[in-house]
Design an enzyme around this catalytic site. Structure first.
Site, short mmCIF file in Angstrom:
data_model
loop_
_atom_site.label_atom_id
_atom_site.label_comp_id
_atom_site.label_asym_id
_atom_site.label_seq_id
_atom_site.Cartn_x
_atom_site.Cartn_y
_atom_site.Cartn_z
N SER A 121 0.84 -1.20 0.00
CA SER A 121 0.00 0.00 0.00
C SER A 121 0.88 1.25 0.00
CB SER A 121 -0.95 -0.02 1.20
OG SER A 121 -1.88 1.03 1.12
N ASP B 44 0.23 6.07 -4.68
CA ASP B 44 0.88 5.29 -3.63
C ASP B 44 1.29 3.94 -4.22
OD1 ASP B 44 -1.54 3.93 -3.79
OD2 ASP B 44 -1.72 3.65 -1.62
N ASP C 38 0.25 0.81 -4.20
CA ASP C 38 -0.66 -0.11 -4.89
C ASP C 38 -1.65 0.63 -5.79
OD1 ASP C 38 -2.11 0.89 -2.69
OD2 ASP C 38 -3.41 -0.86 -2.64
N ASP D 128 -4.05 2.88 -5.38
CA ASP D 128 -5.44 3.21 -5.07
C ASP D 128 -5.57 4.55 -4.35
OD1 ASP D 128 -4.50 2.55 -2.57
OD2 ASP D 128 -5.98 1.00 -2.15
#
Length: 239
Positions: free
Chosen positions: A36, A162, A164, A166
């Site tokens: 993340s 970021d 990942d 999202d």
């Protein structure tokens, strides 16, 4: 019994939204291995079913099942990375008329999941798109927005993701454009394309943005705070 890979689609380096989209259109389970917005040591799993995050209750049940496994045996599994998830997402982007009007912007993909898809979609200069397994979010990405702002010496637009993919921060003249402002820009763009809008936002949304949307004759629905409430209201009023 081992893992049956016949029904698996190994997507390779893709973003969490790409996994969610594919999971939705295929009515299946998607699993994202991701750090993340953290460093590479904080990799974990995001489990998605039919395009939505599984519930907290399901997460707890899944964790209990995993904790019952006392040991893991390393196995070699033959698999092939598929371009299917990426191809479906590019079709989705094209269907939504993601047109390019200019290329005077820079993109920071955080040495993470957005590095490949960004090259397919964006015309702007892309930075931090060389992941090596350890440099995700390292002095880059939307948690380190000053990095791309320092690179962006022309003070043009920047998009910073970021790890990942999202989360995204947008800057103009090195000033961060807040999520509420991005919402307004998206709605204004849709109106210019002749699309009617109904917007769901939380009660924490900037009141000035809500008033501005109402002045555009956009139907605004306010929900409780939290992505689960937002999704519930989007489903309820999506007609």
């Amino acid at each position: 019994s081992g893992l049956n890979t016949n029904n698996l689609v190994i997507a390779g380096i893709v973003t969490t939204p790409m996994i969610a989209y594919y999971s939705n259109i295929k009515s299946t389970v998607g699993v994202m291995i991701t750090a993340s917005h953290n460093n590479y040591l904080d990799n974990g799993l995001k489990v998605i079913y039919k395009g939505e995050k599984i519930s907290k209750k399901q997460i707890i049940e899944l964790e209990k099942e995993m904790l019952q496994i006392k040991s893991y045996k390393k196995r070699s599994i033959k698999y092939k990375i598929s371009n299917e998830v990426t191809n479906e997402y590019i079709k989705y982007a094209n269907y939504n008329n993601f047109s390019h009007k200019f290329a005077d912007y820079v993109v920071d993909t955080a040495n993470g999941a957005a590095c490949n898809i960004a090259k397919e979609i964006f015309l702007g200069k892309i930075y931090f798109d060389q992941p090596n397994g350890k440099n995700i979010n390292k002095n880059c990405g939307c948690t380190n927005i000053e990095t791309i702002n320092n690179i962006n010496d022309k003070k043009s637009v920047s998009f910073s993701f970021d790890g990942d993919g999202d989360r995204m921060l947008m800057t103009i003249n090195r000033k961060i454009i807040q999520g509420d402002q991005i919402l307004y820009l998206l709605i204004k763009d849709n109106l210019m394309k002749g699309k009617k809008n109904r917007v769901v936002c939380s009660i924490m949304t900037n009141p000035a943005i809500i008033e501005a949307l109402k002045e555009l004759n956009v139907d605004v629905v306010e929900s409780k705070v939290g992505d689960s409430y937002l999704l519930e209201y989007i489903k309820r009023f999506n007609n």
